[in-house]
Design a protein around this motif. Structure first.
Motif, PDB file in Angstrom:
ATOM      1  N   UNK A   1     -71.776  23.480  37.579  1.00  0.00           N
ATOM      2  CA  UNK A   1     -72.704  22.549  38.192  1.00  0.00           C
ATOM      3  C   UNK A   1     -72.931  22.969  39.650  1.00  0.00           C
ATOM      4  N   UNK A   2     -73.907  23.840  39.908  1.00  0.00           N
ATOM      5  CA  UNK A   2     -74.113  24.354  41.276  1.00  0.00           C
ATOM      6  C   UNK A   2     -74.320  23.264  42.312  1.00  0.00           C
ATOM      7  N   UNK A   3     -74.922  22.145  41.916  1.00  0.00           N
ATOM      8  CA  UNK A   3     -75.163  21.057  42.863  1.00  0.00           C
ATOM      9  C   UNK A   3     -73.920  20.192  43.092  1.00  0.00           C
ATOM     10  N   UNK A   4     -72.927  20.335  42.217  1.00  0.00           N
ATOM     11  CA  UNK A   4     -71.688  19.555  42.326  1.00  0.00           C
ATOM     12  C   UNK A   4     -70.506  20.485  42.067  1.00  0.00           C
ATOM     13  N   UNK A   5     -70.206  21.377  42.997  1.00  0.00           N
ATOM     14  CA  UNK A   5     -69.155  22.381  42.750  1.00  0.00           C
ATOM     15  C   UNK A   5     -67.782  21.796  42.473  1.00  0.00           C
ATOM     16  N   UNK A   6     -67.472  20.621  42.990  1.00  0.00           N
ATOM     17  CA  UNK A   6     -66.160  20.034  42.736  1.00  0.00           C
ATOM     18  C   UNK A   6     -66.004  19.584  41.283  1.00  0.00           C
ATOM     19  N   UNK A   7     -67.120  19.485  40.561  1.00  0.00           N
ATOM     20  CA  UNK A   7     -67.065  19.104  39.148  1.00  0.00           C
ATOM     21  C   UNK A   7     -67.029  20.324  38.230  1.00  0.00           C
ATOM     22  N   UNK A   8     -67.232  21.517  38.790  1.00  0.00           N
ATOM     23  CA  UNK A   8     -67.294  22.730  37.976  1.00  0.00           C
ATOM     24  C   UNK A   8     -65.894  23.232  37.636  1.00  0.00           C
ATOM     25  N   UNK A   9     -65.762  23.870  36.487  1.00  0.00           N
ATOM     26  CA  UNK A   9     -64.489  24.498  36.117  1.00  0.00           C
ATOM     27  C   UNK A   9     -64.690  25.385  34.907  1.00  0.00           C
ATOM     28  N   UNK A  10     -63.674  26.207  34.636  1.00  0.00           N
ATOM     29  CA  UNK A  10     -63.597  26.960  33.402  1.00  0.00           C
ATOM     30  C   UNK A  10     -62.207  26.779  32.815  1.00  0.00           C
ATOM     31  N   UNK A  11     -62.153  26.672  31.489  1.00  0.00           N
ATOM     32  CA  UNK A  11     -60.876  26.529  30.798  1.00  0.00           C
ATOM     33  C   UNK A  11     -60.597  27.792  29.989  1.00  0.00           C
ATOM     34  N   UNK A  12     -59.377  28.322  30.151  1.00  0.00           N
ATOM     35  CA  UNK A  12     -58.922  29.495  29.421  1.00  0.00           C
ATOM     36  C   UNK A  12     -57.909  29.007  28.387  1.00  0.00           C
ATOM     37  N   UNK A  13     -58.290  29.030  27.116  1.00  0.00           N
ATOM     38  CA  UNK A  13     -57.509  28.368  26.075  1.00  0.00           C
ATOM     39  C   UNK A  13     -57.027  29.375  25.029  1.00  0.00           C
TER      40      UNK A  13
END
Length: 350
Positions: A288-300
């Motif tokens: 979410x470029x407009x909300x970087x604190x909400x962005x993430x990636x999960x390595x599962x």
């Protein structure tokens, strides 16, 4: 007119609260494993998770939620919702069965709910049963939702000073069989560049997430390696969100970010042993470029799906390695670095 008189002691108390804030809640307990190369922090609280992993004096590679500080002592019941602590935690799979093997939350059972994960596994405090400078062992509670209890061991490796080993055992605590896999979930920044070895694109399936403002992730396959392309959402969209399920060609993945390379190694399994709803490796991207604190990636990573008889257990492990990286942030430079270290680390199919 009625005049209310506030006692002086109450006035002073209110003033003190106003000046220092009301957050007298204690912080989570942090247990440290470190050497001259790396530092790991594990908490027995909030699900016995890893909350820090990095080179010494380098930024935390793991993505941690603000809830770690804001809500460090959750109430754990069968009605609890997920709390976004992030970091590294362990689930059971498949996701479709999370609430189907229990009777203490009938509403979630009948709905075959796929969210939240088992609160007793991911929110409960774990007991510290062993702690040295090289190793920490945590015992989780018996979950009335999943019917299992986790034992987690985190250990520095003398022969690999850049590495941490994670071992987990899941034991059936019921008097009847249960069927699950062990599911590792490690959160990093969405900006991290992650590579997974895969030889056949047919061994990959993309699950885009719905939403008017949501576009699916973009990926590429280069030199036998999968990676997401962190492209801005198209016009009219604000989010790229989706999940990819893979049968990798080798038991590792690597992430580049913040001047470090984070490598996760695991036992490669035959596709037939992985639950068909899952993949041995899964990557979830929420960008979410407009909300970087909400962005993430999960390595599962999923271990084999098994049926456990009463008292029976199953095990899985990951080895984490983190190295310094000063090269260019390009696929060509990243792949060259991985090839340079492949023999020493045992990275196959490079």
């Amino acid at each position: 007119m009625l005049k209310i008189v506030i006692p002086l002691t109450l006035t002073l108390s209110l003033a003190l609260i106003s000046s220092v804030g009301v957050s007298a809640v204690p912080a989570i307990e942090r247990l440290t494993l470190q050497n001259n190369h790396i530092r790991a922090e594990i908490t027995p609280d909030i699900g016995g998770r890893v909350v820090h992993f990095a080179r010494r004096n380098a930024p935390n590679f793991l993505r941690i939620g603000a809830e770690v500080k804001e809500h460090p002592a959750p109430l754990v019941t069968a009605e609890s919702h997920n709390i976004g602590y992030l970091g590294h935690e362990m689930w059971v799979g498949p996701q479709s069965a999370w609430w189907t093997q229990q009777d203490i939350n009938v509403e979630r059972r009948d709905a075959e709910a796929v969210w939240p994960p088992d609160p007793f596994l991911v929110l409960s405090r774990h007991k510290i049963t062993h702690q040295t400078e090289e190793q920490i062992v945590l015992d989780g509670p018996a979950s009335p939702v999943s019917g299992v209890a986790f034992t987690k061991r985190y250990e520095l490796l003398k022969e690999r000073p850049d590495s941490l080993r994670l071992d987990v055992s899941a034991r059936n605590t019921r008097s009847t069989p249960v069927s699950w896999d062990i599911w590792f979930n490690t959160r990093v920044r969405a900006e991290a560049k992650v590579y997974v070895p895969i030889q056949d694109e047919k061994k990959l399936r993309m699950n885009p997430f719905p939403g008017d403002k949501v576009a699916p992730p973009v990926y590429q396959l280069k030199q036998g390696l999968f990676s997401f392309e962190l492209k801005a959402p198209p016009p009219g969209k604000t989010i790229r969100r989706g999940k990819v399920f893979m049968q990798p060609s080798a038991g590792w993945m690597a992430a580049f970010d913040q001047g470090q390379v984070f490598i996760i190694q695991f036992d490669l399994q035959p596709e037939s042993l992985i639950h068909p709803e899952q993949g041995q490796v899964e990557l979830y991207l929420d960008y979410q470029p407009q909300h970087p604190t909400a962005s993430l990636m999960e390595l599962e990573v999923h271990a084999p799906y098994k049926t456990l008889q009463p008292g029976e257990d199953m095990q899985a492990q990951e080895i984490w390695t983190i190295l310094p990286y000063e090269g260019d942030f390009t696929s060509e430079a990243h792949i060259a670095f991985l090839k340079q270290h492949a023999a020493a680390l045992g990275l196959k199919n490079l």
